[in-house]
Design a protein around this motif. Sequence first.
Motif: not given
Length: 305
Positions: A175-189
Amino acid sequence: MSFAGSAHADDVDELERQLDAKWSSLETTIEQYNKTAATLKSTKAEAEAASVKVKPLQDKVDAAYAQIGQMSAAAYKGGKASATNALLGGTSADAVLQQLTLLDAISSSEQKQIDELNKLKAPLDAEKKKIQALLDAQQKMETELAAKKVSITGEMTTLQTQRAAAYKDRASRAGQRIDYVPPFIPGPPGKAVSFALAQIGKPYVWAAAGPDSYDCSGLTMAAWAQGGVSFGHYTGWQRDASTPITRSQLQPGDLIFYGGDRHVAMYIGNNLVVHAPQPGQNVKIESVDMGGDNPTAYARPKYAH
Protein backbone atom coordinates in the motif's frame (compact mmCIF):
# COMPACT_ATOMS: atom_id res chain seq x y z
CA MET A 1 18.79 -17.13 -11.86
CA SER A 2 17.82 -13.76 -13.32
CA PHE A 3 14.47 -12.13 -13.70
CA ALA A 4 13.12 -11.00 -17.03
CA GLY A 5 9.98 -8.96 -17.53
CA SER A 6 7.99 -7.71 -14.56
CA ALA A 7 9.43 -8.14 -11.07
CA HIS A 8 7.56 -9.42 -8.04
CA ALA A 9 7.95 -8.74 -4.35
CA ASP A 10 9.47 -12.16 -3.73
CA ASP A 11 12.23 -11.37 -6.27
CA VAL A 12 13.88 -8.72 -4.09
CA ASP A 13 15.89 -11.03 -1.83
CA GLU A 14 17.09 -13.13 -4.77
CA LEU A 15 18.11 -10.02 -6.73
CA GLU A 16 19.96 -8.69 -3.68
CA ARG A 17 21.76 -12.03 -3.39
CA GLN A 18 22.75 -11.95 -7.06
CA LEU A 19 23.96 -8.37 -6.79
CA ASP A 20 25.98 -9.20 -3.70
CA ALA A 21 27.63 -12.10 -5.54
CA LYS A 22 28.29 -9.90 -8.59
CA TRP A 23 29.75 -7.19 -6.38
CA SER A 24 32.12 -9.67 -4.74
CA SER A 25 33.21 -10.87 -8.17
CA LEU A 26 33.63 -7.29 -9.40
CA GLU A 27 35.69 -6.34 -6.33
CA THR A 28 37.96 -9.32 -6.92
CA THR A 29 38.28 -8.47 -10.61
CA ILE A 30 39.06 -4.82 -9.89
CA GLU A 31 41.75 -5.74 -7.37
CA GLN A 32 43.25 -8.27 -9.79
CA TYR A 33 43.20 -5.61 -12.51
CA ASN A 34 44.88 -3.08 -10.20
CA LYS A 35 47.55 -5.61 -9.24
CA THR A 36 48.15 -6.60 -12.87
CA ALA A 37 48.34 -2.97 -14.00
CA ALA A 38 50.87 -2.15 -11.26
CA THR A 39 52.91 -5.28 -12.02
CA LEU A 40 52.75 -4.52 -15.74
CA LYS A 41 54.15 -1.05 -15.11
CA SER A 42 57.04 -2.59 -13.18
CA THR A 43 57.67 -5.21 -15.88
CA LYS A 44 57.74 -2.53 -18.58
CA ALA A 45 60.42 -0.74 -16.56
CA GLU A 46 62.39 -4.02 -16.33
CA ALA A 47 62.05 -4.52 -20.08
CA GLU A 48 63.36 -1.02 -20.76
CA ALA A 49 66.27 -1.57 -18.34
CA ALA A 50 67.13 -4.88 -20.04
CA SER A 51 67.13 -3.17 -23.44
CA VAL A 52 69.46 -0.49 -22.10
CA LYS A 53 71.86 -3.16 -20.76
CA VAL A 54 71.90 -5.09 -24.05
CA LYS A 55 72.25 -2.09 -26.37
CA PRO A 56 76.01 -1.29 -25.90
CA LEU A 57 76.99 -4.91 -26.62
CA GLN A 58 74.57 -5.09 -29.56
CA ASP A 59 76.07 -1.88 -30.95
CA LYS A 60 79.56 -3.42 -30.76
CA VAL A 61 78.39 -6.60 -32.51
CA ASP A 62 76.72 -4.53 -35.23
CA ALA A 63 79.88 -2.43 -35.63
CA ALA A 64 82.05 -5.55 -35.92
CA TYR A 65 79.77 -7.04 -38.57
CA ALA A 66 79.81 -3.73 -40.39
CA GLN A 67 83.61 -3.74 -40.36
CA ILE A 68 83.73 -7.26 -41.82
CA GLY A 69 81.24 -6.15 -44.43
CA GLN A 70 83.42 -3.21 -45.37
CA MET A 71 86.46 -5.46 -45.71
CA SER A 72 84.49 -7.89 -47.86
CA ALA A 73 83.38 -5.03 -50.05
CA ALA A 74 86.99 -3.86 -50.35
CA ALA A 75 88.09 -7.35 -51.30
CA TYR A 76 85.50 -7.97 -53.98
CA LYS A 77 84.57 -4.50 -55.21
CA GLY A 78 87.94 -2.79 -55.30
CA GLY A 79 90.34 -1.33 -52.77
CA LYS A 80 93.81 -1.75 -51.37
CA ALA A 81 93.15 -5.33 -50.33
CA SER A 82 91.23 -6.26 -53.48
CA ALA A 83 92.28 -9.57 -55.03
CA THR A 84 90.68 -8.54 -58.30
CA ASN A 85 92.73 -5.34 -58.47
CA ALA A 86 95.83 -7.31 -57.66
CA LEU A 87 95.26 -9.80 -60.50
CA LEU A 88 94.31 -7.14 -63.03
CA GLY A 89 97.33 -5.10 -62.04
CA GLY A 90 99.64 -7.97 -62.75
CA THR A 91 100.44 -8.65 -59.13
CA SER A 92 102.05 -12.06 -58.60
CA ALA A 93 100.07 -15.04 -57.36
CA ASP A 94 102.08 -15.04 -54.13
CA ALA A 95 101.21 -11.42 -53.48
CA VAL A 96 97.52 -12.09 -54.09
CA LEU A 97 97.66 -15.10 -51.75
CA GLN A 98 99.28 -12.98 -49.07
CA GLN A 99 96.58 -10.30 -49.41
CA LEU A 100 93.79 -12.89 -49.19
CA THR A 101 95.43 -14.58 -46.22
CA LEU A 102 95.70 -11.21 -44.46
CA LEU A 103 92.07 -10.42 -45.22
CA ASP A 104 90.99 -13.82 -43.89
CA ALA A 105 93.04 -13.29 -40.73
CA ILE A 106 91.46 -9.91 -40.14
CA SER A 107 87.97 -11.36 -40.71
CA SER A 108 88.72 -14.24 -38.34
CA SER A 109 89.86 -11.78 -35.69
CA GLU A 110 86.69 -9.74 -36.12
CA GLN A 111 84.56 -12.91 -35.98
CA LYS A 112 86.32 -13.98 -32.78
CA GLN A 113 85.53 -10.59 -31.29
CA ILE A 114 81.91 -10.97 -32.37
CA ASP A 115 81.74 -14.43 -30.80
CA GLU A 116 83.06 -13.05 -27.51
CA LEU A 117 80.54 -10.20 -27.59
CA ASN A 118 77.72 -12.65 -28.33
CA LYS A 119 78.76 -14.75 -25.32
CA LEU A 120 78.52 -11.67 -23.12
CA LYS A 121 75.25 -10.69 -24.73
CA ALA A 122 73.59 -14.14 -24.55
CA PRO A 123 72.44 -13.98 -20.88
CA LEU A 124 71.19 -10.45 -21.41
CA ASP A 125 69.25 -11.56 -24.49
CA ALA A 126 67.79 -14.45 -22.48
CA GLU A 127 66.77 -12.07 -19.69
CA LYS A 128 65.21 -9.69 -22.20
CA LYS A 129 63.29 -12.55 -23.86
CA LYS A 130 62.02 -13.79 -20.48
CA ILE A 131 60.85 -10.32 -19.49
CA GLN A 132 59.14 -9.84 -22.86
CA ALA A 133 57.24 -13.11 -22.43
CA LEU A 134 56.12 -11.98 -18.97
CA LEU A 135 55.14 -8.60 -20.40
CA ASP A 136 53.03 -10.23 -23.12
CA ALA A 137 51.26 -12.47 -20.57
CA GLN A 138 50.51 -9.54 -18.26
CA GLN A 139 49.21 -7.38 -21.08
CA LYS A 140 46.91 -10.23 -22.13
CA MET A 141 45.66 -10.63 -18.55
CA GLU A 142 45.06 -6.89 -18.23
CA THR A 143 42.95 -6.94 -21.38
CA GLU A 144 40.95 -9.96 -20.19
CA LEU A 145 40.31 -8.44 -16.74
CA ALA A 146 39.22 -5.14 -18.28
CA ALA A 147 36.71 -7.02 -20.46
CA LYS A 148 35.50 -9.01 -17.45
CA LYS A 149 35.02 -5.80 -15.48
CA VAL A 150 32.87 -4.34 -18.26
CA SER A 151 30.83 -7.55 -18.45
CA ILE A 152 30.14 -7.73 -14.70
CA THR A 153 29.28 -4.03 -14.55
CA GLY A 154 26.76 -4.54 -17.35
CA GLU A 155 25.19 -7.49 -15.56
CA MET A 156 24.94 -5.42 -12.37
CA THR A 157 23.21 -2.61 -14.26
CA THR A 158 20.57 -5.06 -15.50
CA LEU A 159 20.09 -6.49 -12.01
CA GLN A 160 19.82 -2.97 -10.55
CA THR A 161 16.96 -2.20 -12.92
CA GLN A 162 15.16 -5.42 -12.01
CA ARG A 163 15.81 -4.79 -8.31
CA ALA A 164 14.30 -1.28 -8.43
CA ALA A 165 11.18 -2.68 -10.10
CA ALA A 166 10.95 -5.42 -7.48
CA TYR A 167 11.23 -2.92 -4.63
CA LYS A 168 8.50 -0.73 -6.11
CA ASP A 169 6.28 -3.76 -6.64
CA ARG A 170 6.78 -4.89 -3.05
CA ALA A 171 5.99 -1.41 -1.70
CA SER A 172 2.88 -1.27 -3.89
CA ARG A 173 1.67 -4.54 -2.42
CA ALA A 174 2.11 -2.98 1.03
CA GLY A 175 0.00 0.00 0.00
CA GLN A 176 2.99 2.33 -0.37
CA ARG A 177 4.64 4.08 -3.28
CA ILE A 178 8.42 4.30 -3.84
CA ASP A 179 9.69 6.86 -6.34
CA TYR A 180 13.34 6.30 -5.41
CA VAL A 181 15.15 3.03 -4.78
CA PRO A 182 18.77 3.41 -3.63
CA PRO A 183 21.31 1.57 -5.75
CA PHE A 184 22.72 -1.68 -4.43
CA ILE A 185 25.06 -0.98 -1.51
CA PRO A 186 27.59 -3.69 -0.61
CA GLY A 187 28.44 -4.69 2.94
CA PRO A 188 26.74 -3.90 6.28
CA PRO A 189 25.18 -0.55 5.20
CA GLY A 190 23.53 -2.31 2.25
CA LYS A 191 22.10 -5.01 4.49
CA ALA A 192 20.74 -2.37 6.89
CA VAL A 193 19.14 -0.29 4.13
CA SER A 194 17.71 -3.36 2.40
CA PHE A 195 16.12 -4.56 5.64
CA ALA A 196 14.67 -1.13 6.45
CA LEU A 197 13.14 -0.81 2.98
CA ALA A 198 11.59 -4.26 3.35
CA GLN A 199 9.64 -3.00 6.37
CA ILE A 200 7.83 -0.27 4.39
CA GLY A 201 4.12 -0.43 5.05
CA LYS A 202 4.41 -1.99 8.52
CA PRO A 203 2.73 0.04 11.29
CA TYR A 204 4.37 2.21 13.90
CA VAL A 205 3.90 0.70 17.36
CA TRP A 206 5.49 2.24 20.41
CA ALA A 207 8.46 0.19 21.79
CA ALA A 208 8.16 -2.36 18.95
CA ALA A 209 11.24 -3.73 17.18
CA GLY A 210 9.63 -6.08 14.64
CA PRO A 211 8.98 -8.23 12.93
CA ASP A 212 5.45 -6.96 12.34
CA SER A 213 5.70 -3.39 13.67
CA TYR A 214 8.31 -0.84 14.76
CA ASP A 215 8.93 2.41 16.49
CA CYS A 216 11.69 4.67 15.14
CA SER A 217 14.66 3.31 17.10
CA GLY A 218 13.27 -0.23 16.91
CA LEU A 219 13.46 -0.03 13.11
CA THR A 220 17.03 1.27 13.00
CA MET A 221 18.10 -1.23 15.68
CA ALA A 222 16.62 -4.18 13.76
CA ALA A 223 17.98 -2.92 10.43
CA TRP A 224 21.53 -2.46 11.63
CA ALA A 225 21.46 -5.84 13.38
CA GLN A 226 21.46 -7.21 9.80
CA GLY A 227 24.74 -5.36 9.28
CA GLY A 228 26.31 -6.85 12.38
CA VAL A 229 25.84 -3.79 14.63
CA SER A 230 24.23 -4.23 18.05
CA PHE A 231 22.28 -1.14 19.12
CA GLY A 232 20.26 -0.40 22.21
CA HIS A 233 16.56 0.34 21.69
CA TYR A 234 16.90 4.08 22.33
CA THR A 235 17.82 6.94 19.98
CA GLY A 236 20.37 8.47 22.36
CA TRP A 237 22.24 5.19 22.77
CA GLN A 238 22.33 4.70 19.00
CA ARG A 239 23.70 8.21 18.46
CA ASP A 240 26.34 7.80 21.19
CA ALA A 241 27.44 4.40 19.81
CA SER A 242 27.95 5.87 16.30
CA THR A 243 30.51 8.23 14.77
CA PRO A 244 29.31 11.85 14.38
CA ILE A 245 29.32 13.11 10.78
CA THR A 246 28.07 16.17 8.89
CA ARG A 247 25.16 16.34 6.49
CA SER A 248 27.53 16.59 3.53
CA GLN A 249 29.08 13.27 4.58
CA LEU A 250 25.80 11.33 4.61
CA GLN A 251 25.84 7.90 2.95
CA PRO A 252 23.07 5.28 2.75
CA GLY A 253 22.71 3.54 6.09
CA ASP A 254 23.71 6.57 8.19
CA LEU A 255 21.39 7.68 10.98
CA ILE A 256 19.72 11.08 11.24
CA PHE A 257 18.39 12.35 14.56
CA TYR A 258 15.63 14.88 15.17
CA GLY A 259 14.82 16.91 18.27
CA GLY A 260 17.82 15.58 20.15
CA ASP A 261 16.73 12.09 21.24
CA ARG A 262 13.15 12.38 20.01
CA HIS A 263 13.35 10.61 16.66
CA VAL A 264 15.77 8.70 14.41
CA ALA A 265 15.61 7.81 10.70
CA MET A 266 17.90 6.00 8.25
CA TYR A 267 19.37 7.83 5.27
CA ILE A 268 18.94 5.99 1.94
CA GLY A 269 20.39 8.59 -0.47
CA ASN A 270 18.87 11.26 -2.75
CA ASN A 271 18.04 13.42 0.32
CA LEU A 272 15.60 10.75 1.56
CA VAL A 273 15.17 8.66 4.71
CA VAL A 274 13.19 5.56 5.64
CA HIS A 275 11.66 5.64 9.12
CA ALA A 276 8.82 4.64 11.40
CA PRO A 277 7.12 8.06 11.84
CA GLN A 278 4.53 8.00 14.62
CA PRO A 279 1.39 6.19 15.86
CA GLY A 280 -1.20 5.83 13.13
CA GLN A 281 1.41 5.84 10.35
CA ASN A 282 3.43 3.11 8.65
CA VAL A 283 7.13 2.78 7.90
CA LYS A 284 7.77 4.94 4.85
CA ILE A 285 10.20 7.07 2.85
CA GLU A 286 10.31 10.85 3.34
CA SER A 287 12.56 13.83 2.77
CA VAL A 288 15.44 14.29 5.20
CA ASP A 289 13.82 17.52 6.39
CA MET A 290 10.34 15.99 6.67
CA GLY A 291 8.42 19.14 5.92
CA GLY A 292 10.49 21.44 8.10
CA ASP A 293 11.53 19.07 10.89
CA ASN A 294 15.24 19.80 10.63
CA PRO A 295 17.77 17.21 11.81
CA THR A 296 19.82 17.89 14.93
CA ALA A 297 22.55 15.24 14.44
CA TYR A 298 24.00 12.84 11.89
CA ALA A 299 25.93 9.66 12.72
CA ARG A 300 27.47 6.61 11.08
CA PRO A 301 27.16 3.22 12.81
CA LYS A 302 30.48 1.55 13.56
CA TYR A 303 30.49 -1.62 11.52
CA ALA A 304 33.20 -4.13 10.63
CA HIS A 305 34.63 -3.52 7.14
